[in-house]
Design an enzyme around this catalytic site. Structure first.
Site, short mmCIF file in Angstrom:
data_model
loop_
_atom_site.label_atom_id
_atom_site.label_comp_id
_atom_site.label_asym_id
_atom_site.label_seq_id
_atom_site.Cartn_x
_atom_site.Cartn_y
_atom_site.Cartn_z
N HIS A 1 0.80 -1.23 0.00
CA HIS A 1 0.00 0.00 0.00
C HIS A 1 0.83 1.28 0.00
O HIS A 1 0.29 2.38 -0.11
CB HIS A 1 -1.03 -0.01 1.14
N CYS B 1 1.08 5.19 12.41
CA CYS B 1 0.93 4.03 13.29
C CYS B 1 1.04 4.42 14.77
O CYS B 1 0.66 3.66 15.64
CB CYS B 1 1.96 2.96 12.96
N1 PMP Z 1 7.69 -0.10 8.04
C1 PMP Z 1 7.66 1.19 7.68
C2 PMP Z 1 8.95 1.94 7.53
C3 PMP Z 1 6.45 1.83 7.44
O1 PMP Z 1 6.43 3.11 7.09
C4 PMP Z 1 5.25 1.09 7.61
C5 PMP Z 1 3.90 1.73 7.37
N2 PMP Z 1 3.60 2.79 8.21
C6 PMP Z 1 5.33 -0.26 7.99
C7 PMP Z 1 6.58 -0.81 8.19
C8 PMP Z 1 4.11 -1.10 8.20
O2 PMP Z 1 3.50 -1.43 6.98
P1 PMP Z 1 2.07 -2.12 6.94
O3 PMP Z 1 1.09 -1.00 7.06
O4 PMP Z 1 2.02 -2.76 5.60
O5 PMP Z 1 1.98 -3.08 8.04
#
Ligand code: PMP
Length: 367
Positions: A199, A317
């Site tokens: 994504h 996140c």
């Molecule tokens: N690693 C990094 C550096 C990210 O920026 C993100 C997304 N915020 C993720 C991992 C996690 O990805 P996903 O949303 O596919 O779990």
């Protein structure tokens, strides 16, 4: 006008990816492990996609494990490796990794008795190969350092770090390439494991993969059937995995195609911002700029939101948590005044101009 300047958080689905996905959904719904014709057809398409993605990454077909995104891939790489090799107790990572990496290490430390060294970025925002070298111990099992940081855009020399780790017997190197895939070149030759997500490159949410070299043994975190080389049980999300190949192909093509456009947007954005705010970090990924605003970031975010402009103050996140932001804190930036502006090839000059114009008006009003 709606202006989305949060590409680091997620991206819209490419229309060709969506078209392929819809077509597949219309035609296939059976289990890819079923032994009748449709099941075999989906299975074969998924395996072809696996080979194509592996080819684009320069690794072998059976070195690619489909996951539901980078958080799962990171968790599997880090916890899967540590729990399989409990005789070596020392692990190395950085303080500014994504929460899926950082919290995996915290869990290993707090619940499983591992010892973790958390490296700080230097004044350029980078985790240096020298710092990694100095932290290595005889019992170091794993080093995990991200390629591009998702809050300030700092780029780490992970190829050099990988070479250092390669020379250290019994130590593996994992790299989170979620923010660099499709944007920067990377040679995975010396990298033992790498995680990424669809994504962030105009693919579907809940889709990603872990690249894991053949010799790396992991403990599965999801017990189940034979799917994904018995490393991730559960009915395969085969159609999503199939379109990941198309997603990556398009992202790699777009990298060349839109290079000049992205640099122009970068220059336009920096020029506009320079007159209005302090720039925290703009020397990494050209599509991500972290700024320090004269008014609290929350006030600015709300005011921009009212004008249809979407930006973030920090990693999405962690946006609903009241914890200290590890990246901004380590860099000495003022967390309450930091804003992350990020874009991609779908943004336009008009949108950047609209953002700058509105930012100026808001700062004139509140500052
Ligand atoms: N690693 C990094 C550096 C990210 O920026 C993100 C997304 N915020 C993720 C991992 C996690 O990805 P996903 O949303 O596919 O779990």
């Amino acid at each position: 006008m709606k202006v989305y300047l949060d590409a680091v958080s997620t991206t819209g689905v490419d229309e060709k990816v969506l078209e392929t996905y819809k077509k597949l959904l219309d035609e296939y719904y059976c289990n890819s492990d079923a032994l009748y014709d449709d099941g075999v057809a989906i299975y074969d398409m998924q395996e072809k996609a696996r080979a194509l993605i592996a080819g684009m990454l320069g690794v072998k077909k059976d070195e690619l494990i489909f996951t539901a995104g980078a958080s799962e891939a990171n968790s599997l790489a880090i916890k899967g490796l540590a729990l399989k090799h409990r005789d070596r107790k020392h692990l190395i990572t950085s303080i500014y990794e994504h929460s899926s990496v950082y919290n995996s290490f915290r869990q290993l430390e707090e619940d499983f008795g591992f010892e973790v060294t958390y490296l700080d970025p230097d004044e350029n925002g980078q985790i240096t190969p020298v710092a990694v070298k100095e932290a290595l111990r005889d019992d170091t099992l794993l080093v995990s350092i991200m390629h591009v940081n998702n809050e300030i855009g700092a780029i780490n020399d992970v190829e050099e770090i990988a070479k250092i780790v390669k020379r250290h017997p019994g130590t593996y190197f994992h790299c989170d390439i979620t923010q660099s895939l499709g944007k920067l070149d990377i040679d995975l030759a010396n990298i033992d494991m790498a995680s990424f997500s669809a994504h962030k490159i105009h693919g579907l949410k809940g889709s990603g993969a872990l690249m894991k070299k053949q010799f790396v043994e992991l403990l599965p975190l999801i017990s189940g059937g034979q799917q994904e080389y018995s490393l991730r049980g559960g009915t395969s999300n085969a159609l999503v995995n199939i379109v990941l190949a198309r997603t990556l192909r398009i992202a790699l093509e777009n990298k060349e195609k839109y290079h000049d456009k992205l640099m122009e947007l970068h220059d336009q954005l920096c020029e506009g911002l320079n007159d209005l705010v302090k720039i925290n970090y703009a020397s990494g990924l050209p599509t991500l700029i972290n700024i320090d605003t004269p008014i609290p970031s929350e006030v600015l975010l709300n005011a921009l939101n009212e004008r249809g402009i979407m930006v973030s103050s920090k990693s999405t996140c962690g946006s609903r948590k009241n914890e200290v932001n590890r990246t901004l804190h380590a860099m000495g930036y003022d967390e309450d005044h930091a804003i992350r502006v990020s874009f991609d090839h779908t943004n336009t000059k008009e949108e950047i101009a609209y953002f700058i114009e509105n930012l100026k008006e808001i700062l004139d009003k509140y500052a």
